[in-house]
Design an enzyme around this catalytic site. Sequence first.
Site, PDB file in Angstrom:
ATOM      1  CG  ASN A  47      -2.216  -0.005   3.524  1.00  0.00           C
ATOM      2  OD1 ASN A  47      -2.153   1.076   2.945  1.00  0.00           O
ATOM      3  ND2 ASN A  47      -1.941  -1.134   2.882  1.00  0.00           N
ATOM      4  NE  ARG A 101      16.644  -1.164  23.124  1.00  0.00           N
ATOM      5  CZ  ARG A 101      17.238  -1.608  24.236  1.00  0.00           C
ATOM      6  NH1 ARG A 101      16.486  -2.085  25.228  1.00  0.00           N
ATOM      7  NH2 ARG A 101      18.555  -1.589  24.360  1.00  0.00           N
ATOM      8  CB  CYS A 111       2.768   2.205  -0.402  1.00  0.00           C
ATOM      9  SG  CYS A 111       2.562   2.661  -2.129  1.00  0.00           S
ATOM     10  CB  SER A 124       3.098   7.102  -0.638  1.00  0.00           C
ATOM     11  OG  SER A 124       2.035   7.504  -1.470  1.00  0.00           O
ATOM     12  CG  ASN A 125      -2.314   5.354   3.317  1.00  0.00           C
ATOM     13  OD1 ASN A 125      -2.756   5.315   4.453  1.00  0.00           O
ATOM     14  ND2 ASN A 125      -2.714   4.500   2.401  1.00  0.00           N
ATOM     15  CG  ASP A 126      -5.426   6.387  -2.902  1.00  0.00           C
ATOM     16  OD1 ASP A 126      -6.313   7.046  -2.323  1.00  0.00           O
ATOM     17  OD2 ASP A 126      -5.587   5.910  -4.042  1.00  0.00           O
ATOM     18  CG  HIS A 140      -1.694  11.026  -1.337  1.00  0.00           C
ATOM     19  ND1 HIS A 140      -0.535  10.407  -0.922  1.00  0.00           N
ATOM     20  CD2 HIS A 140      -2.237  10.199  -2.256  1.00  0.00           C
ATOM     21  CE1 HIS A 140      -0.380   9.266  -1.564  1.00  0.00           C
ATOM     22  NE2 HIS A 140      -1.419   9.109  -2.386  1.00  0.00           N
ATOM     23  CB  ILE A 141      -7.648  13.146  -0.523  1.00  0.00           C
ATOM     24  CG1 ILE A 141      -7.696  12.801   0.970  1.00  0.00           C
ATOM     25  CG2 ILE A 141      -8.974  12.796  -1.191  1.00  0.00           C
ATOM     26  CD1 ILE A 141      -8.692  13.638   1.754  1.00  0.00           C
TER      27      ILE A 141
END
Length: 276
Positions: free
Chosen positions: A188, A137, A157, A178-180, A218-219
């Site tokens: 991704n 694990r 990110c 974080s993700n645009d 986020h956008i």
Amino acid sequence: MSRADEIFAQNMRDIMENGFWDTDLNVRPKWEDGTPAHTVKKFGIVNRYNLQEEFPILTMRRTAFKSCVDELLWIWQKKSNNIHDLGSHIWDSWADENGSIGKAYGYQLGVKHQYKEGEFDQVDRVLYDLKHNPASRRIMTNIYNFQDLHEMNLYPCAYSMTFNVTGDTLNGILNQRSNDMLTANNWNVVQYAILLIMMAQVSGLRAGELVHVIADAHIYDRHIPLVKEILDKPRHAAPKLVVDTSIKNFYDFTVDSFQLIDYEYEKLDKKIPVAI
């Protein structure tokens, strides 16, 4: 309709309808003209993709599959932090005059660590454990190295991947701080689906479920009209992914080892601005 389309549309509508705007806050990202790049966000989005059902690529807009794979191999195979080893220009804004992005991404995966079984970098340790300790694990990577953050041109990110074997199936969790969502979300997903498939194949396993955990989804403000346009486009069935099954060594995969069959997608004629 592709399951990836369905998940993407649900995420985007939820963010736009129920998200928090940071308009009144001092934000780091800027647009090319120097204007602050504000966002609307949701905290703690979790998406699940069953790779045994379909390959999770968008059809309501094109995801550049070959470029996705090329960047993945740049990070996980070449363990490079230099854009001269990369086939696309997506990292140009974060590279110095020598092409380096600092001690980030591939650099961290390539650093060797001492274990009781010997010396491994993070990728080779995963490959070792999948073959020798599949019940473990502790099969994971983490490139968010606090000691080196000051020498990274961009903090990671997508920073952690956890692998877990259940029977003959390899599952994985991708953690992302974080993700645009417009420019990078499906990018991704496609990359780490491919990574899971690669790791499974060379370990004698089947790729199962990819779980994508996003802390700040986020956008950007200037992306909202583009998102609405994309969500109104038609959707298609997911394409079939064909992998060269003769490859047994992780480092033998190339971009050409993967092929999408019947990838139908809708065109987006507008350029998507990227906040830096």
